[in-house]
Design a protein around this motif. Structure first.
Motif, mmCIF file in Angstrom:
data_model
loop_
_atom_site.group_PDB
_atom_site.id
_atom_site.type_symbol
_atom_site.label_atom_id
_atom_site.label_comp_id
_atom_site.label_asym_id
_atom_site.label_seq_id
_atom_site.Cartn_x
_atom_site.Cartn_y
_atom_site.Cartn_z
ATOM 1 N N LYS A 1 0.803 -1.221 0.000
ATOM 2 C CA LYS A 1 0.000 0.000 0.000
ATOM 3 C C LYS A 1 0.835 1.271 0.000
ATOM 4 O O LYS A 1 0.302 2.369 -0.023
ATOM 5 C CB LYS A 1 -0.907 0.012 1.240
ATOM 6 C CG LYS A 1 -1.940 -1.116 1.244
ATOM 7 C CD LYS A 1 -2.813 -1.007 2.487
ATOM 8 C CE LYS A 1 -3.850 -2.120 2.541
ATOM 9 N NZ LYS A 1 -4.693 -1.999 3.744
ATOM 10 N N LEU A 2 2.146 1.145 0.079
ATOM 11 C CA LEU A 2 2.991 2.327 0.216
ATOM 12 C C LEU A 2 2.792 3.323 -0.912
ATOM 13 O O LEU A 2 2.798 4.528 -0.703
ATOM 14 C CB LEU A 2 4.463 1.916 0.274
ATOM 15 C CG LEU A 2 4.898 1.226 1.570
ATOM 16 C CD1 LEU A 2 6.374 0.839 1.472
ATOM 17 C CD2 LEU A 2 4.659 2.118 2.759
ATOM 18 N N CYS B 1 3.851 8.604 2.725
ATOM 19 C CA CYS B 1 4.943 7.969 3.453
ATOM 20 C C CYS B 1 5.662 8.983 4.333
ATOM 21 O O CYS B 1 5.802 10.137 3.967
ATOM 22 C CB CYS B 1 5.951 7.351 2.480
ATOM 23 S SG CYS B 1 5.302 5.892 1.638
ATOM 24 N N GLY B 2 6.154 8.494 5.461
ATOM 25 C CA GLY B 2 6.981 9.316 6.318
ATOM 26 C C GLY B 2 8.439 9.126 5.969
ATOM 27 O O GLY B 2 8.774 8.604 4.912
ATOM 28 N N PHE C 1 1.477 6.606 7.719
ATOM 29 C CA PHE C 1 0.181 6.746 7.089
ATOM 30 C C PHE C 1 -0.609 7.852 7.799
ATOM 31 O O PHE C 1 -0.090 8.529 8.675
ATOM 32 C CB PHE C 1 -0.561 5.411 7.124
ATOM 33 C CG PHE C 1 0.181 4.302 6.418
ATOM 34 C CD1 PHE C 1 0.002 4.075 5.061
ATOM 35 C CD2 PHE C 1 1.087 3.512 7.110
ATOM 36 C CE1 PHE C 1 0.692 3.065 4.413
ATOM 37 C CE2 PHE C 1 1.784 2.502 6.468
ATOM 38 C CZ PHE C 1 1.580 2.279 5.110
ATOM 39 N N ASP C 2 -1.874 8.029 7.411
ATOM 40 C CA ASP C 2 -2.662 9.125 7.973
ATOM 41 C C ASP C 2 -2.853 8.997 9.489
ATOM 42 O O ASP C 2 -2.789 9.979 10.212
ATOM 43 C CB ASP C 2 -4.025 9.188 7.282
ATOM 44 C CG ASP C 2 -3.913 9.635 5.838
ATOM 45 O OD1 ASP C 2 -2.896 10.281 5.503
ATOM 46 O OD2 ASP C 2 -4.825 9.330 5.048
ATOM 47 N N ILE D 1 0.687 4.500 16.635
ATOM 48 C CA ILE D 1 -0.122 5.661 16.279
ATOM 49 C C ILE D 1 0.476 6.911 16.921
ATOM 50 O O ILE D 1 1.062 6.844 18.005
ATOM 51 C CB ILE D 1 -1.589 5.504 16.733
ATOM 52 C CG1 ILE D 1 -1.656 5.325 18.253
ATOM 53 C CG2 ILE D 1 -2.267 4.352 16.015
ATOM 54 C CD1 ILE D 1 -3.072 5.321 18.810
ATOM 55 N N PRO D 2 0.348 8.071 16.275
ATOM 56 C CA PRO D 2 0.762 9.320 16.920
ATOM 57 C C PRO D 2 -0.257 9.733 17.974
ATOM 58 O O PRO D 2 -1.472 9.655 17.742
ATOM 59 C CB PRO D 2 0.805 10.314 15.759
ATOM 60 C CG PRO D 2 -0.134 9.755 14.739
ATOM 61 C CD PRO D 2 -0.088 8.266 14.883
ATOM 62 N N VAL D 3 0.218 10.146 19.133
ATOM 63 C CA VAL D 3 -0.663 10.598 20.215
ATOM 64 C C VAL D 3 -0.672 12.120 20.276
ATOM 65 O O VAL D 3 -1.727 12.747 20.291
ATOM 66 C CB VAL D 3 -0.209 10.005 21.557
ATOM 67 C CG1 VAL D 3 -1.120 10.493 22.689
ATOM 68 C CG2 VAL D 3 -0.205 8.485 21.498
#
Length: 247
Positions: free
Chosen positions: A19-20, A25-26, A86-87, A134-136
């Motif tokens: 899916k990249l 992408c980061g 990702f998002d 996940i980003p917090v």
């Protein structure tokens, strides 16, 4: 169980990697994303080692104290092979090498102040794994789960000091690479986003090592022993500094 874990991580890699091209992408999603160095503490139960060493001490009529290996420490070096951002989550593939060493000795005795026994156990290993998080906040990520496969080697050295100056050294090794696995979780604190971060992790480890042998093919525990060098789940913790190389 180890084989199932390996196929699981491979499947996750294929599904997410596919899916990249359709996702944002980061840093490092096209290749090597950076490297890291850290320090680990490993609480484990090498019951076979402890039991056999204390049995030898009993045979030497030394019962006043016992050897107990239970916590080892060491440095870790590794690389984040890629990190895909990702998002709402991120995925990282990584590899590392871990150095572990613990030393135990009995209290010094005699005129020369030597210990009857000095023993060193090393449990070094390679590890490869994948984490999902996940980003917090802008500066904080939660690494929800990290899992991987480990490839252990083991070495044990025993030095006996007999009075007055007689010494005997025994060296045992695990001649094959032993496959284990780990699962964990942790947090990542972004000091300089995408470039420098501090990562703290806690892991559940499972590896089984049956016995060690010397250069004359003598088994440390005994060829027919029911004991094992290491055969119980254990807990470890690692703190590391990540250096990112965006591509």
């Amino acid at each position: 169980m180890i084989k199932v874990s390996g196929y699981f991580f491979l499947l996750m890699f294929i599904l997410f990697a596919g899916k990249l091209s359709a996702q944002t992408c980061g840093f490092g999603c096209l290749g090597l994303s950076g490297f890291y160095g850290g320090y680990s503490v490993y609480s484990y139960k090498p019951d076979g080692v402890n039991a056999r060493l204390n049995e030898i001490l009993q045979q030497l009529n030394h019962t006043s104290s016992k050897i107990k290996f239970d916590q080892t420490e060491g440095f870790r070096i590794g690389a984040n092979i890629f990190r895909a951002q990702f998002d709402h989550y991120f995925l990282t593939a990584k590899g590392y090498y871990q150095f572990y060493k613990e030393k135990q000795s009995l209290p010094k005795r005699g005129a020369n102040g030597n210990s009857l026994l000095r023993s060193t156990l090393e449990l070094n290993h390679w590890g490869i794994g994948i984490d999902l998080g996940i980003p917090v906040f802008s500066f904080l990520d939660w690494k929800i789960v990290e899992g991987g496969i480990t490839f252990y080697t083991a070495d044990l050295q025993n030095e006996f000091n007999f009075e007055p100056d007689l010494k005997e050294t025994q060296k045992y090794s695990y001649t094959d690479v032993n496959v284990g696995y780990y699962l964990g979780t942790g947090i990542i604190i972004e000091l300089i986003p995408d470039y420098i971060s501090i990562e703290g992790s806690a892991f559940y480890n499972m590896v089984s090592i049956k016995d060690l042998v010397d250069d004359r093919s003598n088994f440390f525990l005994g060829e027919n022993s029911d004991l094992k060098i290491l055969d119980k789940a254990s807990i470890s913790g690692t703190v590391q500094l990540n250096i990112g190389v965006p591509l």
